[in-house]
Scaffold this motif. Structure first.
Motif, short mmCIF file in Angstrom:
data_model
loop_
_atom_site.label_atom_id
_atom_site.label_comp_id
_atom_site.label_asym_id
_atom_site.label_seq_id
_atom_site.Cartn_x
_atom_site.Cartn_y
_atom_site.Cartn_z
N GLU A 26 0.89 -1.24 -0.04
CA GLU A 26 -0.02 0.05 0.01
C GLU A 26 1.00 1.27 -0.07
O GLU A 26 0.58 2.08 -0.66
CB GLU A 26 -1.04 -0.09 1.05
CG GLU A 26 -2.05 1.24 1.12
CD GLU A 26 -3.06 1.08 2.56
OE1 GLU A 26 -3.74 1.97 2.47
OE2 GLU A 26 -2.71 0.24 3.39
N GLU A 73 -3.34 0.19 -4.69
CA GLU A 73 -3.59 0.82 -3.18
C GLU A 73 -4.73 0.41 -2.33
O GLU A 73 -4.77 0.01 -1.58
CB GLU A 73 -3.10 2.27 -3.22
CG GLU A 73 -3.06 2.98 -1.89
CD GLU A 73 -2.57 4.15 -1.88
OE1 GLU A 73 -2.71 4.96 -0.82
OE2 GLU A 73 -2.72 5.01 -2.95
N SER A 74 -5.85 0.54 -3.37
CA SER A 74 -7.06 0.46 -2.56
C SER A 74 -7.25 -1.13 -2.34
O SER A 74 -7.69 -1.46 -1.35
CB SER A 74 -8.45 0.90 -3.51
OG SER A 74 -8.34 -0.16 -4.52
N ALA A 84 -5.36 -1.64 0.68
CA ALA A 84 -5.87 -1.25 1.89
C ALA A 84 -7.06 -2.33 2.19
O ALA A 84 -7.45 -2.59 3.32
CB ALA A 84 -6.36 0.12 1.55
N HIS A 107 -9.20 -2.38 5.84
CA HIS A 107 -9.50 -0.77 5.54
C HIS A 107 -10.24 -0.56 4.71
O HIS A 107 -10.06 0.35 3.65
CB HIS A 107 -8.13 -0.05 5.78
CG HIS A 107 -7.18 -0.39 6.56
ND1 HIS A 107 -5.77 -0.28 6.40
CD2 HIS A 107 -7.04 -0.76 8.01
CE1 HIS A 107 -5.38 -0.87 7.44
NE2 HIS A 107 -6.01 -1.07 8.45
N ASP A 112 -10.76 3.43 3.50
CA ASP A 112 -9.82 3.75 2.93
C ASP A 112 -9.84 3.40 1.47
O ASP A 112 -9.21 4.05 0.37
CB ASP A 112 -8.49 3.40 3.48
CG ASP A 112 -8.12 4.27 4.83
OD1 ASP A 112 -8.70 5.14 5.01
OD2 ASP A 112 -7.40 3.84 5.58
N ALA A 113 -10.02 2.16 1.48
CA ALA A 113 -10.25 1.38 0.06
C ALA A 113 -11.24 2.00 -0.76
O ALA A 113 -10.84 2.36 -2.00
CB ALA A 113 -10.46 -0.04 0.26
#
Length: 167
Positions: A62, A85-86, A89, A94, A97-98
Protein backbone atom coordinates in the motif's frame (compact mmCIF):
# COMPACT_ATOMS: atom_id res chain seq x y z
CA UNK A 1 27.61 -11.32 -10.93
CA UNK A 2 24.65 -8.94 -10.58
CA UNK A 3 27.01 -6.00 -9.99
CA UNK A 4 28.48 -6.56 -13.46
CA UNK A 5 25.10 -6.67 -15.23
CA UNK A 6 23.54 -3.76 -17.08
CA UNK A 7 20.51 -2.21 -15.33
CA UNK A 8 18.14 -3.42 -18.06
CA UNK A 9 19.42 -6.99 -17.61
CA UNK A 10 18.93 -6.78 -13.84
CA UNK A 11 15.40 -5.52 -14.52
CA UNK A 12 14.72 -8.60 -16.68
CA UNK A 13 16.16 -10.86 -13.98
CA UNK A 14 13.88 -9.21 -11.42
CA UNK A 15 10.87 -9.80 -13.68
CA UNK A 16 11.86 -13.45 -13.99
CA UNK A 17 12.17 -13.76 -10.21
CA UNK A 18 8.74 -12.22 -9.80
CA UNK A 19 7.14 -14.60 -12.30
CA UNK A 20 8.70 -17.50 -10.39
CA UNK A 21 7.29 -16.11 -7.13
CA UNK A 22 10.67 -15.13 -5.63
CA UNK A 23 9.11 -11.89 -4.46
CA UNK A 24 11.73 -10.73 -1.94
CA UNK A 25 14.57 -11.18 -4.40
CA UNK A 26 12.55 -9.52 -7.19
CA UNK A 27 11.78 -6.49 -5.02
CA UNK A 28 15.44 -6.17 -4.04
CA UNK A 29 16.53 -6.25 -7.69
CA UNK A 30 13.83 -3.80 -8.78
CA UNK A 31 14.89 -1.40 -6.02
CA UNK A 32 18.51 -1.72 -7.14
CA UNK A 33 17.76 -0.71 -10.75
CA UNK A 34 15.24 2.05 -10.00
CA UNK A 35 17.80 4.91 -9.93
CA UNK A 36 19.47 3.66 -13.12
CA UNK A 37 16.23 3.44 -15.14
CA UNK A 38 14.33 6.70 -14.50
CA UNK A 39 12.24 6.36 -17.68
CA UNK A 40 10.80 3.11 -16.31
CA UNK A 41 10.10 4.56 -12.86
CA UNK A 42 6.35 3.85 -12.84
CA UNK A 43 6.80 0.28 -14.10
CA UNK A 44 9.53 -0.47 -11.57
CA UNK A 45 7.68 1.00 -8.61
CA UNK A 46 4.57 -0.91 -9.63
CA UNK A 47 6.63 -4.12 -9.85
CA UNK A 48 8.02 -3.52 -6.35
CA UNK A 49 4.46 -3.08 -5.07
CA UNK A 50 3.38 -6.28 -6.84
CA UNK A 51 6.25 -8.17 -5.24
CA UNK A 52 5.22 -6.96 -1.76
CA UNK A 53 1.57 -7.71 -2.55
CA UNK A 54 2.51 -11.18 -3.81
CA UNK A 55 4.22 -11.86 -0.49
CA UNK A 56 1.00 -10.76 1.24
CA UNK A 57 2.79 -7.78 2.76
CA UNK A 58 -0.19 -5.55 2.06
CA UNK A 59 0.84 -2.66 4.31
CA UNK A 60 4.17 -2.29 2.52
CA UNK A 61 2.51 -2.71 -0.89
CA UNK A 62 0.00 0.00 0.00
CA UNK A 63 2.82 2.43 0.86
CA UNK A 64 4.67 1.66 -2.35
CA UNK A 65 1.54 2.12 -4.47
CA UNK A 66 0.80 5.41 -2.67
CA UNK A 67 4.27 6.68 -3.50
CA UNK A 68 3.81 5.56 -7.08
CA UNK A 69 0.48 7.35 -7.38
CA UNK A 70 1.95 10.57 -5.98
CA UNK A 71 4.72 10.62 -8.57
CA UNK A 72 2.97 8.93 -11.48
CA UNK A 73 4.01 10.24 -14.89
CA UNK A 74 0.75 9.37 -16.67
CA UNK A 75 -2.95 9.20 -15.86
CA UNK A 76 -2.87 5.48 -16.67
CA UNK A 77 -0.15 4.90 -14.07
CA UNK A 78 -1.92 7.05 -11.48
CA UNK A 79 -5.22 5.16 -11.88
CA UNK A 80 -3.41 1.83 -11.73
CA UNK A 81 -1.46 2.75 -8.60
CA UNK A 82 -4.59 4.06 -6.86
CA UNK A 83 -6.60 0.94 -7.64
CA UNK A 84 -3.88 -1.40 -6.42
CA UNK A 85 -3.37 0.75 -3.34
CA UNK A 86 -7.10 0.35 -2.66
CA UNK A 87 -6.87 -3.44 -2.92
CA UNK A 88 -3.93 -3.52 -0.51
CA UNK A 89 -5.91 -1.36 1.93
CA UNK A 90 -8.98 -3.54 1.55
CA UNK A 91 -7.09 -6.75 2.20
CA UNK A 92 -5.96 -5.24 5.49
CA UNK A 93 -9.57 -4.60 6.43
CA UNK A 94 -9.42 -0.83 5.77
CA UNK A 95 -12.58 -0.66 3.68
CA UNK A 96 -13.21 3.08 4.13
CA UNK A 97 -9.71 3.90 2.89
CA UNK A 98 -10.15 1.41 0.04
CA UNK A 99 -13.39 3.05 -1.10
CA UNK A 100 -11.74 6.48 -0.96
CA UNK A 101 -8.86 5.20 -3.11
CA UNK A 102 -11.21 3.45 -5.56
CA UNK A 103 -13.11 6.71 -5.92
CA UNK A 104 -9.84 8.53 -6.60
CA UNK A 105 -8.90 5.93 -9.25
CA UNK A 106 -12.28 6.39 -10.92
CA UNK A 107 -11.83 10.18 -10.87
CA UNK A 108 -8.54 10.11 -12.79
CA UNK A 109 -9.29 11.63 -16.22
CA UNK A 110 -9.45 8.94 -18.92
CA UNK A 111 -10.66 5.38 -19.23
CA UNK A 112 -8.25 2.68 -18.18
CA UNK A 113 -8.49 -0.95 -17.06
CA UNK A 114 -7.98 0.26 -13.47
CA UNK A 115 -10.96 2.62 -13.83
CA UNK A 116 -13.36 -0.21 -14.60
CA UNK A 117 -11.79 -2.43 -11.97
CA UNK A 118 -12.12 0.32 -9.34
CA UNK A 119 -15.73 0.99 -10.29
CA UNK A 120 -16.64 -2.67 -10.09
CA UNK A 121 -14.78 -3.22 -6.82
CA UNK A 122 -16.31 -0.10 -5.28
CA UNK A 123 -19.76 -1.36 -6.20
CA UNK A 124 -18.98 -4.76 -4.71
CA UNK A 125 -17.72 -3.15 -1.52
CA UNK A 126 -20.71 -0.81 -1.27
CA UNK A 127 -23.22 -3.60 -1.78
CA UNK A 128 -21.43 -6.07 0.43
CA UNK A 129 -18.79 -4.97 2.92
CA UNK A 130 -17.50 -8.54 2.96
CA UNK A 131 -17.12 -8.80 -0.83
CA UNK A 132 -13.35 -8.31 -0.83
CA UNK A 133 -13.01 -11.49 1.21
CA UNK A 134 -14.73 -13.53 -1.50
CA UNK A 135 -11.60 -13.39 -3.63
CA UNK A 136 -9.14 -13.22 -0.79
CA UNK A 137 -6.88 -16.18 -0.08
CA UNK A 138 -8.08 -16.00 3.52
CA UNK A 139 -11.81 -16.46 3.21
CA UNK A 140 -13.85 -15.50 6.20
CA UNK A 141 -17.43 -16.19 7.17
CA UNK A 142 -18.53 -13.48 4.75
CA UNK A 143 -17.85 -15.77 1.80
CA UNK A 144 -21.09 -17.64 2.48
CA UNK A 145 -23.48 -14.73 2.02
CA UNK A 146 -23.84 -11.42 0.21
CA UNK A 147 -25.53 -9.10 2.68
CA UNK A 148 -29.03 -10.15 1.63
CA UNK A 149 -28.52 -9.55 -2.10
CA UNK A 150 -29.10 -12.53 -4.35
CA UNK A 151 -26.14 -13.65 -6.44
CA UNK A 152 -27.98 -13.05 -9.73
CA UNK A 153 -28.97 -9.50 -8.74
CA UNK A 154 -25.44 -8.80 -7.53
CA UNK A 155 -23.90 -9.96 -10.83
CA UNK A 156 -26.45 -7.97 -12.84
CA UNK A 157 -25.55 -4.79 -10.94
CA UNK A 158 -21.87 -5.37 -11.63
CA UNK A 159 -22.49 -5.85 -15.36
CA UNK A 160 -24.64 -2.72 -15.49
CA UNK A 161 -22.02 -0.69 -13.63
CA UNK A 162 -19.37 -1.70 -16.12
CA UNK A 163 -21.73 -0.94 -19.03
CA UNK A 164 -22.53 2.51 -17.63
CA UNK A 165 -18.87 3.29 -17.22
CA UNK A 166 -18.20 2.33 -20.84
CA UNK A 167 -20.62 4.96 -22.19
Amino acid sequence: LIQTMKPQDVFLLAQSDQVHRHFDRAAELFERVLPALPLQRDDIIFAIGRARFGNENYAEAEKIYAGGANGAKTALSKATFLFHESRAAQLQGHDADAVRLMTAAIAVPGRFPATSAALTQRLRTSLNPCAHRLRSPRRGSCSRHRAGIGQRVFKTLLVRADACHGD
